[in-house]
Each structure stands twice: as structure tokens, then as C-alpha cells.
Design an enzyme around this catalytic site. Structure first.
Site, mmCIF file in Angstrom:
data_model
loop_
_atom_site.group_PDB
_atom_site.id
_atom_site.type_symbol
_atom_site.label_atom_id
_atom_site.label_comp_id
_atom_site.label_asym_id
_atom_site.label_seq_id
_atom_site.Cartn_x
_atom_site.Cartn_y
_atom_site.Cartn_z
ATOM 1 N N TRP A 361 -3.167 -3.131 -6.433
ATOM 2 C CA TRP A 361 -4.182 -3.248 -5.379
ATOM 3 C C TRP A 361 -5.198 -2.117 -5.480
ATOM 4 C CZ3 TRP A 361 -2.848 -1.103 0.111
ATOM 5 C CH2 TRP A 361 -2.225 0.135 -0.005
ATOM 6 N N ASP A 362 -5.165 -1.370 -6.593
ATOM 7 C CA ASP A 362 -5.996 -0.177 -6.693
ATOM 8 C C ASP A 362 -7.492 -0.458 -6.606
ATOM 9 O OD1 ASP A 362 -3.329 0.270 -8.005
ATOM 10 O OD2 ASP A 362 -4.058 2.337 -7.949
ATOM 11 N N GLU A 500 6.439 2.044 -0.177
ATOM 12 C CA GLU A 500 7.426 1.340 -0.993
ATOM 13 C C GLU A 500 8.844 1.884 -0.823
ATOM 14 O OE1 GLU A 500 4.647 0.063 -4.757
ATOM 15 O OE2 GLU A 500 5.160 2.181 -4.513
ATOM 16 N N LYS A 620 6.897 7.067 1.696
ATOM 17 C CA LYS A 620 6.369 7.551 0.416
ATOM 18 C C LYS A 620 4.904 7.930 0.554
ATOM 19 C CE LYS A 620 5.460 5.910 -4.312
ATOM 20 N NZ LYS A 620 5.558 4.766 -5.237
ATOM 21 N N GLN A 621 4.160 7.101 1.296
ATOM 22 C CA GLN A 621 2.714 7.275 1.404
ATOM 23 C C GLN A 621 2.247 6.629 2.695
ATOM 24 O OE1 GLN A 621 2.601 4.802 -2.221
ATOM 25 N NE2 GLN A 621 0.811 3.833 -1.348
#
Length: 805
Positions: A361-362, A500, A620-621
Site C-alpha cells: 500500500w506504499d 501488523e 508495531k506502527q
């Protein structure tokens, strides 16, 4: 431009010299992989890592070359299972050029301690230069200077100039150049249990004096590849082709102080190229017709100069120099040549084999910058998604739903490429991978379609391919939502969000989570935009799309209902990451930070301990906070209001605080998103996260991952942080909306954009003043909205606006 060395406040394995040059001094084997990634040269069609030409692939060096969109699929036996993986293929190595004193051993920095080693990445002209001094005997040295380019004007050409100078006494030197087809995909240690032998039918030959060729095919995708190399040195060149190698040799006699020059010019074609009959013939013809190195360098430099004018930011100081490097690598992966290719956004650029070269999805972090500089490239990247719409529709049907389900990882043909197993390097165990449940990638595609059309005014694309993509993604969300009588709301179950770390509930026998807030809010946004588009289409086109997609008469009404009644979970006065998040245990963050040097990959640490991060409030983010990255505060409040929820500044700030203290930042995107949000939510804390985003790759903060390829989304995101994040720049309703936030560490900057036919619109912020200059043209004025003011700025005019405190 060069200047005096500058003392760096951070301990990085590089030396910074002014803002157009990136330098490395000394030979440090442990840093070679990092240097090779950051010194990659490319042109959007192909790229080559910055490895030394005299060194082969081993535990220190990895000279990879990758062509955009060139994939191959292989099956491997892993952990007792047959696993299929598609990889971006490491193509034959065109770099090899080794040398030795006649009768001696080949020289490399690993076999002979060098007395000098210096690498310089010249950003403006796109050149990589190196100087190395090899001792030869007790009283002589060999100075090797090389300049390398991957041509930006002609995307099929690359060139390497090598200058040899003997110091002390005469040196007889043997030189060997080659095209090497003995390569494999082996650049990522944790993938080495997978089959990496992608090339077959490797043949080498000679086409003319001084020119050799090599051809091969990928084993399954059957992509043909042809390379040709022309060697010029002013002395006779002999050919000695070997199995899988096209070899050229020559001998130089070097009196002290005299320099001998060897030029290697290489052409690369694949069978995916248009307007060719055979990739080998095309490569041989192109190499033969290519001009000399000096002319190639000048045309390459001139093309880079034009591209810099269209894309560059003007940011002073250290931050500006890092941003320049980031832009350099974005443009080497996604250049104007990309507009002619069927490719997506590889998450690690064309710089290495991490993530197997897949498209995630970058683009969500990349296209917003390109939209306002190279919109033709953005359009091509969106067409990559449109060409794979049928595959996405098949994936949705496999789940029993209509519409389009785009894969979390994509490659050649649009099927799901996410690995079924992943290796935890800490425990050595292969574990199930459930990241394919990140269905929010479809919302990212839809967001990119909308943002591109808003920035460019490309109604043709919006009503054509863009509408087809957006409506099918909306159909998927409309059919994914199920009604819950107890809640009196719709729910989306069994997904994974951007964080994730959480892919299942503790002790659950199936993967997936319910009502991920980010997924649900973005799904609602997609439905709202799809309804807006559907109602705004010309009636004949609306009828065509309805017939093409089989859109039911009741579907738009259901979209309206779902977009107003999707469940968004809360706990303790903050937005929950997913339903049930508030019931998870708190992690002993201080304890883990005390026991481990780096806890960014907390999931691997806990799994190696026999635990799982699924049990904890640990991310994680950014997940929930990604909403603040995509949507302005006003738009986000409006979305929650439409869904029937109250979201005020107090709730949002509390939500930011909650996740800020429970995120390990195991992704380079995390610092970017947090910096973006905190610039508006808590300015005093923003700069540390902006620094993290800037340093992510150059300091290799993720612990060795940059050597496997740069993080393209994070690099492009830092550019967009300046372009849109700090300025509040939005393209909306045919005008430019601005809502700048002062960040003391980035208080003065400027950039140009291409906006709806206006080329080179300049914006500059400094000392509380915003300046907007529109170049002279025959276009209409641009409406600039600054909070409660609208200022039309016509071609040839400059507006200077005092910003409110």
C-alpha cells in the site's frame, strides 16, 4: 556543489558534505550492504545497487540489478510445505570489472587492505564515484577511480568509466570485464531457504570487436532479457566467453603517474519492452550506437537537471540534504519513464530484494507527492491497479462477495502474493503469515484515485478507469459489512489493520480481528466518495458502469446505510484499534526496553519467548492514528459525525496519547505518521518523530533492513510531510487549501508544484509569511483558500499572505 566537511550531531556511517553530495570514507565491510542500497543508481526502468565492480556476491557485497515489473514465480519446500513465491528478479550482473597485477591475484578490498577508499554519490548529476588505493608490493600503489551512471535520458543504457593510475613504479595490469548470468536471488538472508534460481537458457557471445552479449530467460514467467557491453580502452580487447559469462580482457602497461581509462557501456532490454522484436538484438544495437562516456554523462546530467527543476524541495540545512537524498531515490524508482510501464510501487524501490519486490500500500505515501510533480507517473501507477481489477474482483468472489479485493502484496498479475509463512530470525521458526487479511489496501487504492483526480482535475480518468476501480472497491465494502442486531450497527469482521502485530484474538482458532477502526472509517470514506462520484457522473456513463459492473438498484442505498452505521469501537474515552482491544493486557514496556537494546520488532521478541504480541496493547506502527495522516482534522470529525460518533479535539488528543505510549515503531512509516500528526496535535513532540522518519534509512534504524532495499514509502512520505503535512495543502473543489502549522525546526522552506495545467507554481513559507507565485500562462487563476479567506492568484501574479498565529 561541494563544500567543507560538516560535523554531524548523529553518529551515522557516512560523512555529509554540503547538500548535493553523499560521501562515505574508508572501507567497512559491515556497512557495505547499507552503502550499496543508498548508492543505488536507477532511472525508473532498471536500477543497480552501488556494489564495487571487482567484488562478487557474498556475505559482504550484493551487486543486484532489477528491472521494474520483472517478476518470476518459483515453488520451494519450506517447513514441510510447498510454498509458492513470486520475486522481482535479480538480472544478470553488468558491473563486473576486476583487475590484478600481471601474474598476481585479483584485487578487492576484502583480500588486500586498501590505503584509501572513498565513495561519493553525486545527487544532482546522478553519478556514483569511487577512489580506492591498492598497495602493490612494497613501494607501489594502484589508484582506481570509477564513475558510474544509469542513464536517465535513455533508460536502457548504463556506463562505467574506470581510470587506473600507477604510483611508485610501472605496473602491468590485467583487466577483465564481464556480463555475469550466474546470479541468484540471495540478497535477503531469511529468504535463503527459498528457491532463488530465476534465470535459465543463459547464453553468451560476441557481436563485434569490443562488444559482447548475454541473454537469458526467467524460468516460469518466460521474460527474455538481453544485455550487451562495449569495452573501449585504447588497447586490444580479447573475448573469452565462458558458461553463463560474457568475458572481455585486456592488458595495460602503466608507467608511474600515467592514467589509463577503460569505458564499459552496457545496454539492457527485456521482452516486456515495446517497439522491439528481440531483447538481445535491441541491446546489441543500442550498445553499438551509444555515444562515448563523456557524451552520455552530459545528456544524463542535463536530464537530471530538468527533473530536479520539476520536483525538488528547497529546505535548508541537514533536513534539506536528507530530503534531497530521499527524493533522489524516489525518482530513481519512479521516473518519467515509469509512465510507459505497467508497474506498481515496489515497497523497497529497485534497490534490493526485501519483500521480494512486491507492491503493498506504499503508493498511499508516494502518490501524493508525485501527483503535484509528475502526475503522468501517478496515472500510470493507478493504471497498474486498474489492469488488475479483474483479479481483485476474482479475489472478492472467492470470499463470496462482490466488488474488488486488492491483494496486500501484488506483483505481476494481481493475485495475492503475500507469503504463507514468514521466518522469525530470533527463534528460527517459520510461522503462519496472516497479513493478507489487510483488506484496507483497497481503501488506499481508492484514496489514491481520488487524490490524483483532485490534484490534476483529470475528469477523463475519474469517470473512466478511476470510476471502475472506486465503485468496485465500494461494492466490496458494502458487501463485507454485516448487521449486528445487538449493536444496531454494521460490522466488518476478520481483518488485520495497519498494525501488523495483531492478527488474531488471544487464544482464537482463526486469524483476523473485528471492526478495526482504521479499516471501518476508511471503508465509510470509500462508500461516501463512490456515492458522490456515482451521482456526479454523466447519465450515459453512469448507465455504462451500471451495466458493466452489474450494479444492483439497491446497492447505492445500502452504501449510504453502511457509511452511516459502521461500528467504531471506543474504550476509556479513546478510539479502540479494534473491537476488544481495550480488554488486552498492558505490556511491561520499561522491562522490555531494559532487557533488549531494540524492541522495534517486539513481535519477534515475544514469539521467541513463547509469547505473542496479540495479548497486549502494543502496536508495531500507527493504526488508528493513520486516520489523522489521511484526513484533516475537519474531515475526520465530519466522517465520525456521519457515522454517528462525536469526535472532538479532546478525544483525538487522548487517542494520540494512548497509542503514542504503546507503539514500538517497528516500521519506518511509523515515525513519519506520528511526526505528521504531532505537528498539529502536540508540536513540541513532533520533531523527534520527524527526525526518526528522516533517519530511518540513512541510519538503518530498523537494524540491517536498509541493506535489503530502501523504504520507498517512508522516503516519499518525508517529502510529502513538507509539501502537504506542514502546509496543510489540499486540493479541493478546484482550488488549493492551505492551513500551515509552524514547526520551529522546519520553519522556512519552499517548493514548486504542477497543479491543473499550471507548471511551476511556487510556494514558500518563512517568518509567518506565505508566498505563492503562479507562472505566466494562458490558464485561469488559482483560488487559494487560507482558512476563512479565498485569494485568486492569476498567471504572472504573486500573493504574499501573513499567516495567523
Amino acid at each position: 556543489m561541494t563544500g567543507p566537511a560538516w560535523e554531524h550531531p548523529w553518529e551515522y556511517p557516512w560523512e555529509y558534505v554540503w547538500e548535493y553530495v553523499w560521501e562515505y570514507d574508508g572501507y567497512r565491510p559491515a556497512e557495505e550492504r547499507l552503502r550499496e542500497s543508498l548508492c543505488t543508481l536507477g532511472n525508473g526502468y532498471f536500477a543497480t545497487r552501488g556494489a564495487l565492480p571487482e567484488c562478487t556476491a557474498d556475505d559482504v557485497h550484493y551487486p543486484g540489478t532489477y528491472a521494474a515489473g520483472c517478476y518470476n514465480r518459483l515453488t520451494s519446500e519450506v517447513a514441510g510445505r510447498r510454498i509458492e513465491n513470486e520475486d522481482m528478479v535479480n538480472l544478470p550482473n553488468w558491473l563486473p570489472l576486476r583487475f590484478r597485477p600481471t601474474g598476481g591475484d585479483w584485487l578487492t578490498p576484502d583480500t588486500v587492505p586498501v590505503t584509501e577508499h572513498h565513495q561519493v554519490l553525486h545527487l544532482d548529476p546522478g553519478l556514483l564515484e569511487r577512489r580506492t588505493r591498492y598497495p602493490i608490493g612494497p613501494d607501489a600503489t594502484l589508484l582506481v577511480r570509477q564513475v558510474r551512471l544509469v542513464h536517465l535520458a535513455d533508460p536502457h543504457l548504463a556506463a562505467l568509466r574506470t581510470e587506473f593510475t600507477a604510483e611508485g613504479h610501472t605496473v602491468e595490469l590485467d583487466v577483465e570485464a564481464a556480463l555475469d548470468g550466474r546470479v541468484t536471488n540471495s540478497g535477503v538472508a531469511r529468504y535463503r531457504d527459498l528457491d532463488g534460481r530465476h534465470l535459465s537458457h543463459i547464453e553468451a557471445g560476441t557481436s563485434a570487436p569490443g562488444t559482447v552479449w548475454l541473454r537469458c530467460r526467467t524460468r516460469v514467467s518466460d521474460i527474455g532479457c538481453g544485455l550487451a557491453a562495449r569495452l573501449t580502452a585504447g588497447v586490444p580487447v580479447t573475448h573469452a566467453n565462458e558458461a553463463h559469462r560474457a568475458v572481455q580482457r585486456l592488458r595495460l602497461s602503466l608507467p608511474p603517474g600515467r592514467t589509463a581509462t577503460v569505458d564499459k557501456t552496457v545496454a539492457l532490454h527485456t521482452s516486456r519492452d515495446p517497439a522491439i522484436s528481440d531483447p538481445l538484438r535491441a541491446a546489441v544495437d543500442r550498445a553499438g550506437a551509444a555515444p562515448g562516456f563523456d557524451e552520455l554523462r552530459e545528456t544524463h546530467r542535463a536530464t537530471w537537471e530538468q527533473l530536479w527543476r520539476r520536483t525538488a524541495l528547497d529546505v535548508p540545512g541537514e533536513a534539506g540534504s536528507i530530503l534531497r537524498l530521499h527524493l533522489f531515490h524516489v525518482l530513481q524508482t519512479l521516473s518519467p519513464h515509469t509512465a510507459d510501464l505497467d508497474v506498481g510501487v515496489p515497497a523497497r524501490g529497485l534497490h534490493g530484494e526485501a519483500y521480494r519486490g512486491h507492491v503493498f500500500w506504499d503508493e498511499l505515501f508516494v502518490l501524493p507527492y508525485l501527483n503535484l510533480h509528475l502526475p503522468e507517473v501517478s496515472r500510470a501507477l493507478l493504471r497498474y491497479r486498474h489492469r488488475r481489477l479483474d483479479a481483485a474482483c476474482h479475489a472478492a468472489r472467492d470470499l463470496g462477495r462482490g466488488g474488488a479485493l486488492y491483494p496486500w502484496q501484488s506483483g505481476s498479475d494481481g493475485r495475492e502474493e503475500t507469503q504463507q509463512l514468514h521466518l522469525n530470525p530470533r527463534s528460527g521458526r517459520w510461522l503462519p503469515d496472516h497479513s493478507r487479511l489487510q483488506h484496507h489496501v483497497g481503501s488506499a487504492v481508492a484514496y489514491n484515485v481520488w487524490q490524483y483526480c483532485e490534484a490534476t482535475g483529470d475528469i477523463e480518468f475519474l469517470h473512466g478507469e478511476g470510476a471502475e476501480v472506486l465503485l468496485q472497491i465500494a461494492r466490496f465494502w458494502g458487501q463485507s459489512a454485516t448487521w449486528d442486531d445487538h449493536l444496531g450497527r454494521y460490522r466488518i469482521r476478520g481483518v488485520v489493520g495497519p498494525d501488523e502485530y495483531h492478527d488474531a484474538y488471544p487464544g482464537a482458532d482463526r486469524p483476523g480481528l473485528d471492526d478495526n477502526a482504521y479499516t471501518n472509517v476508511t471503508a465509510a470514506w470509500v462508500l461516501i466518495r463512490a456515492l458522490e462520484l456515482l451521482h456526479g457522473l454523466p447519465e450515459p456513463r453512469r448507465r455504462e458502469l451500471t451495466e458493466l459492473t452489474g450494479l444492483g438498484e439497491d446497492e447505492p442505498d445500502r452504501w449510504t446505510e453502511v457509511s452511516r452505521r459502521l461500528h467504531i469501537p471506543f474504550h476509556d474515552g479513546v478510539i479502540s484499534q479494534f473491537d476488544g482491544y481495550g480488554d488486552l493486557a498492558e505490556l511491561d514496556w520499561a522491562g522490555y526496553r531494559g532487557r533488549y537494546d531494540d524492541i522495534r520488532r517486539l513481535d519477534r521478541i515475544l514469539e521467541a519467548e513463547g509469547d505473542t504480541v496479540n495479548r497486549y496493547k502494543a502496536s508495531k506502527q500507527a493504526d488508528v492514528l493513520m486516520l489523522g495522516y489521511l484526513f484533516s482534522p475537519l474531515e475526520l470529525r465530519a466522517l465520525f459525525q456521519q457515522l454517528g460518533y462525536h469526535l472532538d479535539e479532546h478525544i483525538w488528543l487522548a487517542t494520540v496519547d494512548h497509542y503514542l505510549h504503546r507503539t514500538s515503531h517497528g516500521s519506518t512509516l511509523s515515525g513519519l505518521v506520528h511526526g505528521w500528526i504531532l505537528a498539529r496535535a502536540r508540536r513540541s513532540d513532533a520533531w523527534s518523530f520527524v527526525q526518526e522518519a528522516l533517519r530511518g534509512d540513512i541510519a538503518d534504524l530498523q537494524g540491517g533492513t536498509t541493506g535489503e532495499g530502501i523504504h520507498l514509502g517512508a522516503m516519499a512520505g518525508t517529502l510529502d510531510l513538507v509539501q502537504r503535512g506542514l502546509t496543510g495543502l489540499e486540493s479541493r473543489a478546484g482550488g488549493l487549501c492551505l492551513d500551515p502549522v509552524p514547526l520551529p525546526e522546519l520553519s522556512s522552506y519552499g517548493f514548486g508544484i504542477r497543479y491543473r495545467g499550471h507548471w511551476g507554481v511556487r510556494l514558500r513559507l518563512r517568518s509567518g509569511l506565505l508566498e505563492i507565485a503562479v507562472p505566466d500562462s494562458g490558464r485561469s487563476p488559482i483560488d487559494v483558500r487560507l482558512r476563512d479567506r479565498v485569494i485568486p492568484v492569476g498567471p504572472g501574479e504573486t500573493a504574499r499572505l501573513v499567516l495567523p498565529d
